[in-house]
Design an enzyme around this catalytic site. Structure first.
Site, PDB file in Angstrom:
ATOM      1  N   TYR A 176       3.128   7.378  10.339  1.00 61.92           N
ATOM      2  CA  TYR A 176       2.380   6.162   9.995  1.00 61.92           C
ATOM      3  C   TYR A 176       3.318   5.154   9.319  1.00 61.92           C
ATOM      4  O   TYR A 176       3.337   3.968   9.681  1.00 61.92           O
ATOM      5  CB  TYR A 176       1.185   6.511   9.091  1.00 61.92           C
ATOM      6  CG  TYR A 176       0.145   5.416   9.023  1.00 61.92           C
ATOM      7  CD1 TYR A 176       0.426   4.200   8.408  1.00 61.92           C
ATOM      8  CD2 TYR A 176      -1.136   5.587   9.574  1.00 61.92           C
ATOM      9  CE1 TYR A 176      -0.524   3.179   8.358  1.00 61.92           C
ATOM     10  CE2 TYR A 176      -2.089   4.573   9.521  1.00 61.92           C
ATOM     11  CZ  TYR A 176      -1.772   3.381   8.908  1.00 61.92           C
ATOM     12  OH  TYR A 176      -2.717   2.372   8.860  1.00 61.92           O
TER      13      TYR A 176
ATOM     14  N   LYS B 248       0.262   0.806  15.208  1.00 64.91           N
ATOM     15  CA  LYS B 248       1.638   0.828  15.724  1.00 64.91           C
ATOM     16  C   LYS B 248       2.029  -0.348  16.618  1.00 64.91           C
ATOM     17  O   LYS B 248       3.220  -0.634  16.783  1.00 64.91           O
ATOM     18  CB  LYS B 248       1.858   2.121  16.535  1.00 64.91           C
ATOM     19  CG  LYS B 248       2.033   3.343  15.680  1.00 64.91           C
ATOM     20  CD  LYS B 248       3.396   3.364  15.004  1.00 64.91           C
ATOM     21  CE  LYS B 248       3.452   4.296  13.839  1.00 64.91           C
ATOM     22  NZ  LYS B 248       3.517   3.677  12.524  1.00 64.91           N
TER      23      LYS B 248
ATOM     24  N   TYR C 153      -9.892   5.522   6.751  1.00 61.49           N
ATOM     25  CA  TYR C 153     -10.177   5.934   8.121  1.00 61.49           C
ATOM     26  C   TYR C 153     -11.251   7.022   8.024  1.00 61.49           C
ATOM     27  O   TYR C 153     -11.003   8.066   7.423  1.00 61.49           O
ATOM     28  CB  TYR C 153      -8.936   6.533   8.782  1.00 61.49           C
ATOM     29  CG  TYR C 153      -7.856   5.535   9.138  1.00 61.49           C
ATOM     30  CD1 TYR C 153      -6.965   5.053   8.190  1.00 61.49           C
ATOM     31  CD2 TYR C 153      -7.703   5.090  10.456  1.00 61.49           C
ATOM     32  CE1 TYR C 153      -5.968   4.142   8.524  1.00 61.49           C
ATOM     33  CE2 TYR C 153      -6.704   4.186  10.804  1.00 61.49           C
ATOM     34  CZ  TYR C 153      -5.842   3.712   9.837  1.00 61.49           C
ATOM     35  OH  TYR C 153      -4.854   2.828  10.181  1.00 61.49           O
TER      36      TYR C 153
ATOM     37  N   PRO D  48      -5.348   1.043  18.529  1.00 58.66           N
ATOM     38  CA  PRO D  48      -4.960   0.538  17.206  1.00 58.66           C
ATOM     39  C   PRO D  48      -5.036   1.553  16.056  1.00 58.66           C
ATOM     40  O   PRO D  48      -4.614   1.229  14.942  1.00 58.66           O
ATOM     41  CB  PRO D  48      -5.933  -0.622  16.964  1.00 58.66           C
ATOM     42  CG  PRO D  48      -7.065  -0.395  17.882  1.00 58.66           C
ATOM     43  CD  PRO D  48      -6.560   0.376  19.041  1.00 58.66           C
TER      44      PRO D  48
ATOM     45  N   HIS E 191       0.846  -1.205   0.000  1.00 56.67           N
ATOM     46  CA  HIS E 191       0.000   0.000   0.000  1.00 56.67           C
ATOM     47  C   HIS E 191       0.875   1.245   0.000  1.00 56.67           C
ATOM     48  O   HIS E 191       1.917   1.274   0.646  1.00 56.67           O
ATOM     49  CB  HIS E 191      -0.897   0.020   1.242  1.00 56.67           C
ATOM     50  CG  HIS E 191      -2.075  -0.886   1.138  1.00 56.67           C
ATOM     51  ND1 HIS E 191      -3.257  -0.656   1.786  1.00 56.67           N
ATOM     52  CD2 HIS E 191      -2.258  -2.032   0.443  1.00 56.67           C
ATOM     53  CE1 HIS E 191      -4.116  -1.629   1.500  1.00 56.67           C
ATOM     54  NE2 HIS E 191      -3.530  -2.464   0.692  1.00 56.67           N
TER      55      HIS E 191
END
Ligand code: RFL
Ligand code: PHB
Length: 396
Positions: free
Chosen positions: A390, A295, A200, A291, A76
């Protein structure tokens, strides 16, 4: 009768931390014994993380655990953030000098590591550690046939997760924590993902996320109350909330049979230092993140990379410098990830009015969230900060 044996490193827990530590040590010629209170099947099926940072992927390849991940993992290049009727893509490679993510489930990382065949006692009970302030700490347990064992170790690694026995065996820990006023209800569904990358979504009905496990299996989450019971959530009710929260003009969320569902509380927790004498903590045994930033697993991997290097130096070269620095070295990354996970969680979830005391204060929080989301989706500086965190720091 008690069986008395010896090893260099006694490891508690066959999660990602314990399994990878055992493999890293074996590659450097350090022997270890790993004990796990669950069955092998349970460890290989427990549904948890799905996103591997760039550095985690590189490490797994380097240590010979990457072959299936390279074949089956999904590469991704970023994530979607959705809010106020908008959906934006954050492109990690262009913001971070080429860093990407791989979607490959924790269950698969665990299966690949167990398959190597290092010595593991599954289904043990009565795990305990003692004499950690001496240079011969003892790891004791009862094996699945009822035989009591005592292993004399040079070092014990507590990789036994948040509810393990290692952290309680230490004294004088400094603990910082936050409990969030919501939980995640997660499902696995036998349906091809409706998206190419993770979504998200901030929504007035609460947070939702669309992730995946393979081209045929989707993983989705919705925010629920922390004391919510899974029995209250029929499959229809779950899909209805996913449709409402993830809905976007011109986009369709395809539904399918739900094969698993569960509720996870959301917590941040850090215990410091991560070492007392000859007992070292790694992964969730020392720290928990919510979550939302993906991480937890990656932090566990980073800890054991540092720990393996430190233990090889201690046990092979007889030098304690890296072991003495272990806790401080790890905690810098731990706190950075703790901040990022808190940031993503706070930006994306709906906080109950009771958190703030008045509807106007809850409204204020929501307006701040939208302002923050607009920043990370319109300012290159803000997007770069999100992408760097991220996609993750390079491993030490
Ligand atoms: P684990 O995986 O909890 O493993 C600890 C092991 O120790 C065993 N154990 C004992 N064994 C012997 N004797 C005892 N007394 C013992 N007590 C416990 C346990 O049975 C277990 O096998 O810890 P580890 O290795 O530190 O790994 C941490 C990760 O599992 C965790 O941080 C992640 O799953 C968190 N997480 C995510 N992390 C990510 O990096 N990316 C993600 O996308 C992500 N998504 C998630 C997540 C965690 C979730 N849940 C369910 C908490 C999504 C969810 C929903
Ligand atoms: C998952 O795929 O399970 C997953 C992905 C991203 C997260 C959390 C969980 O932030």
């Amino acid at each position: 009768m008690t069986m008395r044996t010896r090893t260099q490193v006694g490891i508690i827990g066959a999660g990602p931390a314990g399994l990878l530590l055992q493999h890293l040590l074996a590659r450097a010629g350090v022997d270890s014994v790993l004990v796990e209170n669950r069955s092998r099947e349970y460890c290989e099926k427990r549904q948890r993380a799905g996103v591997l940072e760039h550095g985690t992927v590189e490490l797994l390849k380097e240590i010979g655990l990457g072959a299936r991940m390279e074949r089956e993992g999904l590469l991704h290049s970023g994530i979607y953030l959705q809010f106020a009727g908008e959906r934006h893509h954050i492109d990690f490679p262009s913001l971070t000098g080429g860093r990407t993510l791989t979607v490959y489930a924790q269950t698969e990382v665990v299966k690949d590591a167990i398959a190597v065949g290092h010595p593991i006692h599954f289904e043990v009970s009565d795990t305990a550690v003692r004499d950690i302030d001496t240079d011969r700490p003892i790891l004791s347990f009862t094996d699945r046939d009822g035989v009591a064992h005592e292993i004399e170790c040079d070092v014990i690694a507590g990789c036994d997760g948040f509810h393990g026995v290692s952290r309680p065996a230490m004294s004088g820990l400094r603990v910082s924590e936050r409990t969030y006023p919501f939980a995640w209800l997660g499902i696995l569904a036998s349906v091809p993902p409706s998206t190419d990358e993770l979504i998200y979504a901030h929504s007035p009905q609460g947070f939702a996320m669309h992730s995946m496990r393979s081209p045929e299996v989707s993983r989705l989450y919705i925010q629920v109350d922390p004391d919510e019971k899974i029995e209250n959530w029929s499959d229809d009710r779950i899909w209805e909330q996913l449709q409402v929260r993830l809905g976007h003009p011109g986009w369709t969320l395809t539904e399918g049979p739900i094969t698993e569902k569960g509720i996870t509380p959301m917590r941040s927790f850090v215990a410091e230092p991560m070492r007392q004498g000859r007992l070292f903590l790694a992964g969730d045994a020392a720290h928990i993140v919510p979550p939302t930033g993906a991480k937890g697993l990656n932090l566990a991997v980073a800890d054991v990379k540092v720990l393996a290097d430190a233990l090889v130096r201690l046990l092979v070269e007889g030098k304690s410098d890296l072991a003495d620095a272990y806790s401080d070295t790890c905690l810098t990354r731990v706190w950075r990830s703790t901040w990022f996970s808190w940031f993503m969680t706070s930006m994306l979830h709906t906080f109950p009015v009771s958190t703030f005391g008045s509807p106007a204060e809850a409204e204020f929080q929501e307006r701040l969230q939208i302002a923050q989301l607009r920043q990370v989706t319109s300012s290159t500086a803000a997007a770069t900060n999100l992408a760097e965190n991220y996609a993750g720091w390079p491993l030490p």
